[in-house]
Design an enzyme around this catalytic site. Sequence first.
Site, PDB file in Angstrom:
ATOM      1  N   LYS A  24      27.067  42.158 -67.901  1.00  0.00           N
ATOM      2  CA  LYS A  24      27.036  43.000 -69.186  1.00  0.00           C
ATOM      3  C   LYS A  24      26.336  44.327 -68.621  1.00  0.00           C
ATOM      4  O   LYS A  24      26.328  45.262 -69.348  1.00  0.00           O
ATOM      5  CB  LYS A  24      26.185  42.156 -70.336  1.00  0.00           C
ATOM      6  CG  LYS A  24      26.946  41.160 -70.683  1.00  0.00           C
ATOM      7  CD  LYS A  24      26.751  40.669 -72.180  1.00  0.00           C
ATOM      8  CE  LYS A  24      28.034  39.710 -72.750  1.00  0.00           C
ATOM      9  NZ  LYS A  24      27.617  39.149 -73.763  1.00  0.00           N
ATOM     10  N   LYS A  48      37.150  36.578 -67.705  1.00  0.00           N
ATOM     11  CA  LYS A  48      37.035  35.980 -68.832  1.00  0.00           C
ATOM     12  C   LYS A  48      37.538  36.660 -70.189  1.00  0.00           C
ATOM     13  O   LYS A  48      37.442  37.841 -70.193  1.00  0.00           O
ATOM     14  CB  LYS A  48      35.452  35.357 -69.090  1.00  0.00           C
ATOM     15  CG  LYS A  48      35.181  34.580 -70.204  1.00  0.00           C
ATOM     16  CD  LYS A  48      33.944  34.025 -70.666  1.00  0.00           C
ATOM     17  CE  LYS A  48      33.254  35.205 -71.560  1.00  0.00           C
ATOM     18  NZ  LYS A  48      32.254  34.769 -72.335  1.00  0.00           N
ATOM     19  N   LYS A  95      35.436  38.594 -76.367  1.00  0.00           N
ATOM     20  CA  LYS A  95      35.717  39.085 -77.723  1.00  0.00           C
ATOM     21  C   LYS A  95      35.336  40.599 -77.933  1.00  0.00           C
ATOM     22  O   LYS A  95      35.748  41.315 -78.538  1.00  0.00           O
ATOM     23  CB  LYS A  95      34.943  38.574 -78.987  1.00  0.00           C
ATOM     24  CG  LYS A  95      33.440  38.286 -78.735  1.00  0.00           C
ATOM     25  CD  LYS A  95      32.966  37.673 -80.320  1.00  0.00           C
ATOM     26  CE  LYS A  95      32.291  36.213 -79.869  1.00  0.00           C
ATOM     27  NZ  LYS A  95      31.039  36.564 -78.643  1.00  0.00           N
TER      28      LYS A  95
END
Length: 334
Positions: free
Chosen positions: A118, A200, A203
């Site tokens: 991230k 992955k 969202k």
Amino acid sequence: MEANAPAKKRIFSGIQPSGELTLGSYMGAIKNWVSLQDEYNCLYCIVDMHAITVRQNPADLRRRSVNQLAQYIACGLDPAKNIMFIQSHVPQHAELSWVLGCYTQFGELSRMTQFKDKAAKHADNITAGLFTYPVLMAADILVYQADLVPVGQDQKQHVELCRDIAQRFNGVYGDTFTLPEPFIPKMGARVMSLGDPTSKMSKSDPDGCVYMMDKPEDIMCKFKRAVTDCDACVKFDKENKPGISNLLSIYCAATGKTVDEAEAAFAGQGYGIFKPAVAESVIELLRPIREEAERLTADKAYLESVYKDGAQKASYLAEKTLRKVYKKVGFVAR
Ligand code: AQP
């Protein structure tokens, strides 16, 4: 309950309202939660405090948090059986997180792969919150003395850190926290992106994402565009055929078929047949969920009553742990 029946084990899990829920959220988490609700005492949370570790639009975050509750219920989670609530409504999470942060090493947090991923994605906004995210997650779990934490494979490292923190605290102050176990479903444990099957399905990364509330025609379109390979053979081989392997896993999770059965069903058929069939299986899986979620989303009063009741029950449990912890570390009683 029978006189000598063992107490039900406790489960905690949550999903961030950092974007619309995806097929990955459903197959990797919520579907599993539903199967656990009768056998365990479950707390299912909407972890809005985790969501602000990256920048959110406030109005969207508020809307998504409530809609996410509607989607939990539409997936089959029963508010009468589970404690369902919004994380920021239970302040004990943040309070315990501060204490646990003082028992967590900088080096441990630096090794978290989700932080590294991230931080790379949000290089212009690497906040202390993003770094200490796993400490708040440890507090989420430990504040309820949870025995089990159903998570996707990608969250296993965070649960292991949570255990390390709990063990360290227990080592200093004596038994305080239950050591939680990660609980990872076998099938659909990791749904990969349709655009890049080596990463992955997330969202907050709309490329390659199927959202739970997507309309059938959009789902069909997304699967038809899914990245595969050029040998036109429907075979599970994660290493050499990550796209097809991901689609096979999704198909099996949606239909309940085994990989062998699915491979046999599509033997000798090209991807032009296989991809729409996977799409159809997902459309039929999500259709009733979407319809029920749309109905519930319109009923704001009902949703409010569920999250208020949930927060009250969660807070009662959390306060017991927090009081114990404050006493152990030497805080003066309020
Ligand atoms: N693609 C996935 N496959 C399997 N499981 C998944 N989970 C999420 N995506 C997949 C599982 O869902 C739970 C909640 O995760 P989360 O939303 O709180 O955090 P996350 O893992 O960071 O999810 P996202 O979608 O990737 O969100 P963003 O993009 O905001 O970071 C976890 O149990 C997770 O394993």
